[in-house]
Design a protein around this motif. Structure first.
Motif, PDB file in Angstrom:
ATOM      1  N   LEU A 432      32.344  35.485  39.913  1.00  0.00           N
ATOM      2  CA  LEU A 432      32.189  35.637  41.353  1.00  0.00           C
ATOM      3  C   LEU A 432      30.936  34.926  41.853  1.00  0.00           C
ATOM      4  N   SER A 439      30.207  40.510  46.019  1.00  0.00           N
ATOM      5  CA  SER A 439      31.036  41.660  45.662  1.00  0.00           C
ATOM      6  C   SER A 439      31.065  42.711  46.748  1.00  0.00           C
ATOM      7  N   TYR A 534      38.947  37.513  45.163  1.00  0.00           N
ATOM      8  CA  TYR A 534      38.065  38.675  45.014  1.00  0.00           C
ATOM      9  C   TYR A 534      38.784  39.944  45.457  1.00  0.00           C
TER      10      TYR A 534
END
Length: 838
Positions: A432, A439, A534
Motif C-alpha cells: 500500500l 490505510s 485497497y
C-alpha cells in the motif's frame, strides 16, 4: 427556603392532612427517612413533598403530579401550583416554621443497610487453599450502563412518556415552524384536553406492531382558539418529513416520546452523536446521581467495594479484586522471534472476501462508551492499591482500551511499542505504501504490539458487535490447523504450556502462513483478472476495534513477563507460577475443566451457549430472511423458544418460524465443511469459524479468573484470611463458581446457599439493588471457614474414582458382605466400606 429542603416535624400536622381531605390522609403508612425523590434533584425547579406520616403511595403520586406539572411532562396548569404554594404557606404557619433539612448523606447506622446496585447476582463460596482460609465472592453483572444503574430505585429500564419540547425549527432555532408536515401525521384527533391527548397518543403508539420503533415520536397539541373551534392533536412517528409551515398556533405545544429521566436522555443522545464525551464528565455525572440513590438507600458496587477495602486494615482480612478488564502492560513483555519475517500477503481467498456491508440499524444506534464496568475500572484504578487489583481479560492483549480511561492513565503500552524493531510492516502494508495508498487508520494498524490472545480475541466482536465487518478464520483452521483434535491441542498448549509447544501440532510455515490471516488490507475480485484495490477499514459507529491483530504474530508478540526460555502467553505464565508454588494439581484440574467446558460448547454451539449470542449470529449469517423478520432483542429467550413470530405477519401461525429446527454444526462437522471449500469462504463458514475460535477465547477469561484467584490466595502468608471479590459478566462468574465447587469450596453455613440476587432474568421494571447479608457487609464474618470444608491440597491427594469404578467397587463390597454374613464384625466393616464408597 426551597421546598426541596422541607420536612414536617413528627408532632406537627402532616403534609398529607393539609394537601388532602382528612378522610383521604394517610394515617400510618410511612417510609424510611432515607427516601428522596430524585426527580426533584434531576429537575431542580421541581417542588418536593416530604412527610414522615404521609402514605408512600399517595406521596409518590402527589410528587409525580407536581414534577410533571413543573417540568412540562404533563399539562402545565398554573393554578395547581398556586394552590400548593398556599397550602405550603399554611403548613409553615401551623408548624411555626419548625422544619429541618434532610441530610445529604445517610447516617453511619443506616449506611450498613444500603442496598447494592451493579451485579445482578452475588455467589459466595468458602474453602481452604494451600494453608489459607479463602472466601470467594462472585459478582456477576449484565453489562449495564452506569447511567442506567443510577436511575431511580435502580430500575434500569427507562420510564418513557411525553416530554415537552421548545418550539424550534429543524435547525434548532427558536421559532413557530412545524416539526413535521401536517399531512405526515399518523393520527389526528379533535376535542381533547392536553392530558387526554397524551393518553390518546400513548394508546396509539402502544397499539403499533412490535417491530415499529416509536422512540422520538412527536405530538403536536393545538388548543382551541375560540369556543367555536376544537383543539387538535396530531401524532407523528419518528422520521416523519419536516416542514417549514404553516406556522404553529400561538398556544400550541410540542411533545416528544422518550426517556423521562432528562439527564439520562440528554447523555444518551450525546453518545449517539459519536462525539466522545470525556470520561471525567461521565464520572462527574454518575457520581452526582449516585448521591441521589444514596438517599433512597442504594449505593453502587464500587462504593461498597472501596469501603470493604478500607475496613480490611482493622479486621485483618485481606480483600482483593479480580476484574474483567484488559490485562495491564506491566504484566507482559515483548518477544521478538529472530529470523522470522513479518506477515506475507494474505491468501487470495481472504483478498476475495466481499466488501463490508452496512452496519445494522440496531448496532449503529447503540451508544458508545459508558458501561458500568468501565466506570468501575476507573474507580478502582484511582483508589485501589495496584497489588489488590487483578485484571483477567486478555482477549485484546496489547490494547489497554485507553478511550475508557482518563488521560493520566493512558499510554501504558507505549514503552513496549518503543521496543518494536523498525522494519515490522507486513507485505500488504508495504504494498500500500508503494502505491501511495493511505490505510485510513485501519484498526489493525493501531496495535503495534500484537499478541496471540488478540489475534483470536477479535472473534467475539466480529460475531456479536460488528458482523458487517468481513473477516475469516476459515483459511487458518483449514490450512494451518487441519482438524478438531489439533485445534484442541493448540489451544491447550497455548494457555498451559509454551508458544512453541502450541505451534508444534499445527502447520505454520512459508507455504501456509498467508492463510494465517483473518482480514486482508487488499480486495480483489474473484475472476483471474480482478484488480487489486485497497480495502477500506472496518468501521463501527460505537468506535469498537474489530480486528486488533490481522495476522498470526509469528515475528513478534506479547508474552508473560519474568520467564526464561520458551515464551509463554500471559495466562500460561500464571499456570507456571502456580506449579512453582506447589499447586500443579490445581493447574491440571483447571486444564481438565477448561477443556471440558470448551468441548461442551464445541459439540453443540447453539444449546451450550446459554446467552444465545451464537444462535443470533448464526441466524444473521445463514438465515438472513428469518433474522430480518423476527425479534432478536432477547437472544437468551430466542434460543429457548420453539416458535418465533413473524414481524410481517404478527398474528399468523402459518408464518411463524420453528426455531428448534435450526441448529449449529459441531466442531467435527465444521472441519469437514472447511475441507470441502476451495474458493472464498461462504457466510456460513465465516461465522462457523468465528464461533469455534470464540469458544476457546470466551472460556479463557473463566480460566484466567480461576488461576489468578489461586495465585492471589497463595501470595498471602500461610494462615491468612483472604476475601477475593470477582466482578465480571454473569456467564464468566457462573462458570468459575462451578470449578471452585468441584474443588471443594462450599456455601456451607451461608444463607440461601450463598446466593444474593437472581440467577434468572430480571423483569424490566424490577429494581437491581441487592440487600447484602451481614457476611457481605462485614467480610470478617465469613471466617472462620467451617471445619467440614477440607483444604484443596488434601482433596487432591485422595484417589479420584470415576462413576463406573465406584459402582464396580460398591458391588464387589456388597457381594463380599453377602458371603460373610456369618461374621458379624466383618459384615459391619464391609457395610461401612460400602457406605464410604457410595
Amino acid at each position: 427556603m426551597a421546598w426541596g429542603s422541607l420536612a414536617t416535624a413528627e408532632s406537627s400536622p402532616t403534609l398529607a392532612s393539609c394537601l388532602f381531605p382528612p378522610s383521604k390522609a394517610a394515617s400510618s403508612d410511612c417510609e424510611s427517612p432515607t427516601y428522596q425523590n430524585d426527580l426533584q434533584q434531576e429537575n431542580p425547579s421541581t417542588p418536593l413533598i416530604r412527610s414522615s406520616k404521609m402514605g408512600l403511595k399517595r406521596r409518590r403520586l402527589l410528587e409525580d403530579e407536581l414534577v410533571d406539572n413543573e417540568s412540562g411532562l404533563a399539562s402545565p396548569v398554573k393554578h395547581q401550583k398556586k394552590q400548593v404554594a398556599k397550602r405550603m404557606s399554611a403548613i409553615r404557619q401551623q408548624t411555626g416554621n419548625k422544619v429541618h433539612k434532610v441530610p445529604s448523606q445517610p447516617s453511619a447506622a443506616n449506611q450498613k443497610q444500603l442496598k447494592v446496585a451493579g451485579p445482578t447476582v452475588v455467589q459466595t463460596l468458602r474453602g481452604r487453599l494451600h494453608g489459607r482460609e479463602v472466601a470467594l465472592v462472585f459478582c456477576g453483572e449484565a453489562h449495564e450502563d452506569a447511567i442506567d444503574l443510577t436511575r431511580r430505585r435502580a430500575v434500569i429500564e427507562p420510564k418513557e412518556g411525553w416530554v415537552e419540547q421548545p418550539r424550534q425549527d429543524a435547525a434548532g432555532v427558536a421559532g413557530d415552524l412545524w416539526p413535521c408536515c401536517p399531512e405526515e401525521a399518523l393520527r389526528t384527533e379533535q376535542g381533547l384536553s392536553m392530558a387526554a391527548a397524551k393518553r390518546w397518543a400513548e394508546e396509539v403508539l402502544a397499539g403499533l406492531d412490535e417491530g415499529i420503533d416509536f422512540d422520538g415520536a412527536m405530538l403536536v397539541y393545538e388548543p382551541r382558539s375560540s369556543t367555536a373551534q376544537k383543539s387538535i392533536a396530531r401524532l407523528f412517528l419518528p422520521g416523519s418529513r419536516r416542514s417549514a409551515g404553516p406556522p404553529l398556533a400561538a398556544g400550541a405545544t410540542l411533545f416528544e416520546w422518550g426517556d423521562l429521566d432528562l439527564e439520562a436522555r440528554d447523555f444518551n443522545r450525546r453518545r449517539l452523536t459519536r462525539v466522545p464525551i470525556p470520561v471525567e464528565e461521565q464520572d462527574a455525572l454518575v457520581n452526582e446521581r449516585k448521591q441521589r440513590r444514596t438517599q433512597e438507600g442504594i449505593e453502587l458496587f464500587d462504593d461498597w467495594l472501596l469501603r470493604q477495602v478500607a475496613s480490611s486494615s482493622t479486621t485483618k482480612v485481606q480483600v482483593q479484586l479480580v476484574l474483567e478488564a484488559p490485562v495491564p502492560a506491566h504484566e507482559v513483555e515483548l518477544h521478538v522471534e529472530e529470523g522470522v519475517p513479518p506477515a506475507p500477503r494474505a491468501h487470495r481467498r481472504l483478498r476475495e472476501l466481499e466488501p463490508d456491508s452496512d452496519e445494522d440499524a440496531d448496532e449503529a444506534n447503540t451508544p458508545g462508551n459508558g458501561s458500568y464496568l468501565d466506570y468501575l475500572r476507573r474507580r478502582v484504578l484511582a483508589h485501589l492499591p495496584a497489588a489488590q487489583l487483578h485484571a483477567v481479560d486478555a482477549r485484546g492483549l496489547g490494547d489497554a482500551d485507553d478511550s475508557a480511561l482518563p488521560a493520566r492513565l493512558r499510554g501504558s503500552f507505549d514503552s513496549l511499542v518503543a521496543q518494536v524493531p523498525p522494519a515490522c510492516s507486513d507485505a500488504e502494508e508495504e504494498e500500500l505504501k508503494a502505491k501511495n495508498c493511505n490505510s485510513g487508520g485501519d484498526v489493525a494498524e493501531k496495535n503495534a504490539v500484537p499478541s496471540w490472545e488478540a489475534f483470536f480475541g477479535g472473534a467475539a466482536d466480529l460475531l456479536y458487535y460488528a458482523p458487517h465487518v468481513k473477516a475469516d478464520y476459515t483459511p487458518f483452521l483449514k490450512d494451518c490447523v487441519g482438524s478438531a483434535a489439533k485445534m484442541r491441542q493448540f489451544f491447550q498448549a497455548l494457555f498451559f504450556e509454551t508458544v512453541p509447544a502450541a505451534l508444534a501440532p499445527i502447520r505454520l510455515d512459508q507455504e501456509t502462513r498467508p492463510s494465517a490471516t483473518v482480514r486482508s488490507l487488499l480486495h480483489q475480485a474473484a475472476d483471474a483478472q480482478g484488480e487489486v484495490v485497497y480495502r477500506p477499514a472496518g468501521q463501527c459507529s460505537s468506535g469498537r476495534q474489530t480486528v486488533p491483530v490481522r495476522a498470526a504474530p509469528m515475528d513478534r508478540y506479547l508474552k508473560a513477563r519474568g520467564f526464561e526460555g520458551a515464551p509463554r502467553t500471559w495466562v500460561a505464565g500464571i499456570a507456571e507460577r502456580l506449579r512453582d508454588a506447589g499447586l500443579g494439581h490445581l493447574v491440571e484440574a483447571a486444564r481438565s475443566w477448561y477443556l471440558a467446558t470448551v468441548d461442551q460448547m464445541l459439540r453443540d454451539p447453539k444449546n451450550a451457549d446459554t446467552e444465545g449470542d451464537n444462535f443470533v449470529a448464526w441466524l444473521r449469517a445463514c438465515h438472513r430472511e428469518i433474522f430480518d423478520d423476527i425479534d432478536t432483542y432477547d437472544p437468551m429467550k430466542l434460543r429457548r423458544q420453539r416458535f418465533a413470530q413473524s414481524k410481517a405477519h404478527p398474528r399468523s401461525k402459518e408464518h411463524r418460524y420453528n426455531m428448534k429446527e435450526i441448529g449449529i454444526p459441531g466442531i467435527e462437522q465444521a472441519f469437514e465443511e472447511f475441507k470441502s471449500e476451495s474458493g472464498a469462504s461462504s457466510s456460513r463458514q465465516q461465522v462457523l469459524s468465528k464461533i469455534l475460535v470464540d469458544a476457546f477465547q470466551l472460556r479463557s477469561v473463566d480460566l484466567a479468573m480461576v488461576l489468578k484467584s489461586a495465585e492471589v490466595a497463595v501470595r498471602a502468608p500461610r494462615g491468612s484470611r483472604v476475601v477475593i471479590v470477582h466482578y465480571a459478566g454473569l456467564d464468566h462468574t457462573r462458570s468459575a463458581v462451578k470449578f471452585w465447587r468441584s474443588q471443594g469450596f462450599s456455601h456451607e453455613g451461608l444463607r440461601n446457599r450463598g446466593v444474593v440476587g437472581k440467577l434468572t432474568e430480571y423483569k424490566d421494571t424490577e429494581p437491581r439493588a441487592l440487600a447484602f447479608p451481614t457476611y457481605l457487609r462485614e467480610l470478617d464474618k465469613l471466617f472462620p471457614v467451617p471445619t467440614s470444608v477440607r483444604d484443596v491440597d488434601r482433596r487432591m491427594l485422595r484417589p479420584r474414582l470415576g462413576a463406573k469404578q465406584r459402582r464396580k467397587l460398591l458391588h464387589s463390597v456388597v457381594r463380599g458382605a453377602a458371603r460373610n454374613q456369618e461374621s458379624q464384625p466383618r459384615l459391619g466393616h464391609l457395610a461401612a466400606g460400602a457406605a464410604a464408597v457410595a
